[in-house]
Design a protein around this motif. Sequence first.
Motif, PDB file in Angstrom:
ATOM      1  N   TRP A  24       3.244  24.703  86.153  1.00 43.53           N
ATOM      2  CA  TRP A  24       4.042  24.856  84.951  1.00 43.53           C
ATOM      3  C   TRP A  24       3.322  25.770  83.970  1.00 43.53           C
ATOM      4  CZ3 TRP A  24       6.088  19.249  83.646  1.00 43.53           C
ATOM      5  CH2 TRP A  24       6.929  18.813  84.681  1.00 43.53           C
ATOM      6  N   ASN A  84       5.948  23.318  78.034  1.00 42.22           N
ATOM      7  CA  ASN A  84       7.054  23.087  78.959  1.00 42.22           C
ATOM      8  C   ASN A  84       8.134  22.192  78.386  1.00 42.22           C
ATOM      9  OD1 ASN A  84       5.718  24.206  81.587  1.00 42.22           O
ATOM     10  ND2 ASN A  84       4.167  22.995  80.524  1.00 42.22           N
ATOM     11  N   VAL A 117      11.134  19.910  79.668  1.00 45.59           N
ATOM     12  CA  VAL A 117      11.546  19.286  80.914  1.00 45.59           C
ATOM     13  C   VAL A 117      12.758  18.396  80.670  1.00 45.59           C
ATOM     14  CG1 VAL A 117      10.773  17.974  82.926  1.00 45.59           C
ATOM     15  CG2 VAL A 117       9.094  19.243  81.551  1.00 45.59           C
ATOM     16  N   TRP A 169       9.073  13.084  88.189  1.00 49.26           N
ATOM     17  CA  TRP A 169       8.958  14.052  87.100  1.00 49.26           C
ATOM     18  C   TRP A 169       7.894  13.625  86.100  1.00 49.26           C
ATOM     19  CZ3 TRP A 169      10.743  18.757  87.525  1.00 49.26           C
ATOM     20  CH2 TRP A 169      11.769  18.997  88.442  1.00 49.26           C
ATOM     21  N   ALA A 194       4.596  15.647  85.116  1.00 44.22           N
ATOM     22  CA  ALA A 194       4.339  15.945  83.702  1.00 44.22           C
ATOM     23  C   ALA A 194       2.938  15.503  83.302  1.00 44.22           C
ATOM     24  CB  ALA A 194       5.393  15.275  82.819  1.00 44.22           C
ATOM     25  N   GLU A 220       0.345  17.870  84.814  1.00 40.83           N
ATOM     26  CA  GLU A 220       0.303  19.144  84.088  1.00 40.83           C
ATOM     27  C   GLU A 220      -0.373  18.970  82.727  1.00 40.83           C
ATOM     28  OE1 GLU A 220       1.289  22.279  85.160  1.00 40.83           O
ATOM     29  OE2 GLU A 220       1.661  21.418  87.134  1.00 40.83           O
ATOM     30  N   VAL A 249       3.715  19.185  77.429  1.00 46.27           N
ATOM     31  CA  VAL A 249       4.940  18.814  78.146  1.00 46.27           C
ATOM     32  C   VAL A 249       5.830  18.028  77.200  1.00 46.27           C
ATOM     33  CG1 VAL A 249       5.928  17.533  80.068  1.00 46.27           C
ATOM     34  CG2 VAL A 249       3.744  18.726  80.373  1.00 46.27           C
ATOM     35  N   LEU A 261       9.165  16.117  77.616  1.00 45.36           N
ATOM     36  CA  LEU A 261      10.106  15.621  78.618  1.00 45.36           C
ATOM     37  C   LEU A 261      11.164  14.784  77.925  1.00 45.36           C
ATOM     38  CD1 LEU A 261       9.324  14.393  82.110  1.00 45.36           C
ATOM     39  CD2 LEU A 261      10.662  12.885  80.651  1.00 45.36           C
TER      40      LEU A 261
END
Length: 160
Positions: A72, A76, A78, A97, A101, A104, A111, A113
């Motif tokens: 990634w 990010n 998501v 996921w 996450a 990463e 991240v 999300l």
Amino acid sequence: MERDLFAAIDPPHQRRVVPDDNKFHAGSGEDGKHYWLTPPELLASLHAEFAFTFDPCPWPLPDGFDGLTCAWGQSNYVNPPFGSIIHHGKKKGPTAWVRKAIAEAKQGKRVVLVYPVDKWVLMLLEAGATVRNLGDVRWLATEDGGVGRGTGRHVACFVL
């Protein structure tokens, strides 16, 4: 490879990519719709705060792209599938996921999300509750005190 995150603001959503082998191929309910994109004003607001450089769940999905296995970007956004999908022959859901996450984020990447949760969970968190994971509790039957098999889901303990 960086993706143009803001293609979602004016998406070519009339194109259909048939999600073979995924349960959401039939759509959600009677409307037959498969995919739901982030509203442009919400995405723009989050982008203004977090300066996204990558979207591991782009629409339309480029041929061969796999957000669960690729590296990634530094920041990010998501918006993963809300249900389970078939990924490399195995059923994968939100947990896959979240694991990606976390991996990463451990590499120093940001991240953000998004995923639906019940309103009461957010209310407890906003009220300052701390959360503990109790694991897959094996509850006792009221009829005979017998130990259940567990639900297959972890139970959260909210402490106010």
